[in-house]
Design a protein around this motif. Structure first.
Motif, PDB file in Angstrom:
ATOM      1  N   ASN A   3     -12.734 -61.402 -14.276  1.00 41.27           N
ATOM      2  CA  ASN A   3     -12.856 -61.399 -15.728  1.00 41.27           C
ATOM      3  C   ASN A   3     -13.545 -60.102 -16.164  1.00 41.27           C
ATOM      4  OD1 ASN A   3     -12.862 -62.407 -18.385  1.00 41.27           O
ATOM      5  ND2 ASN A   3     -14.940 -63.190 -18.118  1.00 41.27           N
ATOM      6  N   LEU A   4     -12.946 -59.399 -17.107  1.00 39.67           N
ATOM      7  CA  LEU A   4     -13.542 -58.168 -17.646  1.00 39.67           C
ATOM      8  C   LEU A   4     -14.294 -58.515 -18.922  1.00 39.67           C
ATOM      9  CD1 LEU A   4     -10.578 -55.695 -17.107  1.00 39.67           C
ATOM     10  CD2 LEU A   4     -12.503 -56.162 -15.576  1.00 39.67           C
ATOM     11  N   ILE A   5     -15.575 -58.194 -18.963  1.00 45.97           N
ATOM     12  CA  ILE A   5     -16.427 -58.539 -20.098  1.00 45.97           C
ATOM     13  C   ILE A   5     -16.366 -57.421 -21.134  1.00 45.97           C
ATOM     14  CG2 ILE A   5     -18.753 -59.176 -20.843  1.00 45.97           C
ATOM     15  CD1 ILE A   5     -17.525 -61.137 -18.787  1.00 45.97           C
ATOM     16  N   GLU A   6     -15.740 -57.720 -22.264  1.00 50.07           N
ATOM     17  CA  GLU A   6     -15.647 -56.760 -23.361  1.00 50.07           C
ATOM     18  C   GLU A   6     -16.968 -56.744 -24.128  1.00 50.07           C
ATOM     19  OE1 GLU A   6     -13.179 -54.704 -23.716  1.00 50.07           O
ATOM     20  OE2 GLU A   6     -11.826 -55.658 -22.270  1.00 50.07           O
ATOM     21  N   TYR A   7     -17.203 -55.671 -24.839  1.00 44.61           N
ATOM     22  CA  TYR A   7     -18.446 -55.500 -25.584  1.00 44.61           C
ATOM     23  C   TYR A   7     -18.712 -56.670 -26.529  1.00 44.61           C
ATOM     24  CZ  TYR A   7     -22.206 -53.107 -28.078  1.00 44.61           C
ATOM     25  OH  TYR A   7     -23.426 -52.771 -28.616  1.00 44.61           O
ATOM     26  N   ALA A   8     -17.709 -57.085 -27.255  1.00 47.25           N
ATOM     27  CA  ALA A   8     -17.881 -58.155 -28.246  1.00 47.25           C
ATOM     28  C   ALA A   8     -18.310 -59.477 -27.606  1.00 47.25           C
ATOM     29  CB  ALA A   8     -16.588 -58.351 -29.033  1.00 47.25           C
ATOM     30  N   ALA A   9     -17.929 -59.700 -26.362  1.00 49.52           N
ATOM     31  CA  ALA A   9     -18.255 -60.946 -25.675  1.00 49.52           C
ATOM     32  C   ALA A   9     -19.474 -60.818 -24.758  1.00 49.52           C
ATOM     33  CB  ALA A   9     -17.049 -61.401 -24.851  1.00 49.52           C
ATOM     34  N   ALA A  10     -20.060 -59.637 -24.723  1.00 44.36           N
ATOM     35  CA  ALA A  10     -21.150 -59.367 -23.778  1.00 44.36           C
ATOM     36  C   ALA A  10     -22.488 -59.910 -24.274  1.00 44.36           C
ATOM     37  CB  ALA A  10     -21.264 -57.861 -23.551  1.00 44.36           C
ATOM     38  N   SER A  11     -23.343 -60.235 -23.321  1.00 41.90           N
ATOM     39  CA  SER A  11     -24.715 -60.638 -23.645  1.00 41.90           C
ATOM     40  C   SER A  11     -25.496 -59.403 -24.121  1.00 41.90           C
ATOM     41  CB  SER A  11     -25.397 -61.214 -22.402  1.00 41.90           C
ATOM     42  OG  SER A  11     -25.573 -60.189 -21.430  1.00 41.90           O
ATOM     43  N   ASP A  12     -26.640 -59.635 -24.681  1.00 40.44           N
ATOM     44  CA  ASP A  12     -27.484 -58.518 -25.122  1.00 40.44           C
ATOM     45  C   ASP A  12     -27.837 -57.602 -23.959  1.00 40.44           C
ATOM     46  OD1 ASP A  12     -27.410 -59.415 -27.728  1.00 40.44           O
ATOM     47  OD2 ASP A  12     -29.380 -60.396 -27.642  1.00 40.44           O
ATOM     48  N   GLU A  13     -28.108 -58.191 -22.793  1.00 37.11           N
ATOM     49  CA  GLU A  13     -28.452 -57.403 -21.606  1.00 37.11           C
ATOM     50  C   GLU A  13     -27.303 -56.486 -21.205  1.00 37.11           C
ATOM     51  OE1 GLU A  13     -30.113 -58.146 -17.059  1.00 37.11           O
ATOM     52  OE2 GLU A  13     -29.328 -59.848 -18.198  1.00 37.11           O
ATOM     53  N   VAL A  14     -26.101 -57.006 -21.216  1.00 38.25           N
ATOM     54  CA  VAL A  14     -24.915 -56.214 -20.862  1.00 38.25           C
ATOM     55  C   VAL A  14     -24.649 -55.163 -21.933  1.00 38.25           C
ATOM     56  CG1 VAL A  14     -22.401 -56.321 -20.550  1.00 38.25           C
ATOM     57  CG2 VAL A  14     -23.899 -57.967 -19.382  1.00 38.25           C
ATOM     58  N   ARG A  15     -24.779 -55.539 -23.185  1.00 33.04           N
ATOM     59  CA  ARG A  15     -24.565 -54.572 -24.266  1.00 33.04           C
ATOM     60  C   ARG A  15     -25.527 -53.390 -24.161  1.00 33.04           C
ATOM     61  NH1 ARG A  15     -23.251 -57.901 -29.853  1.00 33.04           N
ATOM     62  NH2 ARG A  15     -21.309 -58.822 -29.076  1.00 33.04           N
TER      63      ARG A  15
END
Length: 129
Positions: A3-15
């Motif tokens: 699964n590729l995590i897009e910015y819009a679906a990312a957690s704050d940590e990932v963002r």
């Protein structure tokens, strides 16, 4: 497939990591490698910090040479993704097709002679120590 995590679906940590990638690389683009690693935020953060330091940090090796080394190791390890991404990065830093051909010839030769030396279990010459 991961699964590729897009910015819009990312957690704050990932963002936060994505934002650092964008700032550091001066781009809006987040490539699929980072989107895949975002499935495990500690690995994403750790890998980005290491790559940022090693590939973009201070040192005596110039940026193009760093990319060439990365390509050589990626070819040896058979990582198609890394070969493609670091070849693109090297081209942006001035890699020509002639140099790319020379690099790949060196990688192929080194892999061949390494296997021969290992297979024959050649003892190391004292003058090389």
């Amino acid at each position: 497939m991961t699964n590729l995590i897009e910015y819009a679906a990312a957690s704050d940590e990932v963002r936060a990591v994505y934002d650092d990638i964008r700032t550091t690389r001066q781009t809006e683009y987040i490539n699929n490698f980072w989107k895949a690693l975002a499935n495990h935020p500690p690995t994403l953060r750790r890998t980005w910090e290491t790559l940022k330091e090693v590939m973009g940090g201070e040192g005596d090796i110039d940026p193009l040479t760093r990319e060439l080394i990365y390509i050589a190791v990626s070819v040896t390890n058979g990582c198609e993704y890394c070969i493609a991404s670091h070849t693109a990065a090297a081209r942006a830093k001035g890699l020509t097709e002639k140099v790319r051909g020379e690099l790949l010839a060196i990688v192929a030769t080194a892999n061949s002679t390494n296997r021969l030396a290992n297979g024959y279990q050649v003892p190391i010459d004292e003058q090389f120590r």
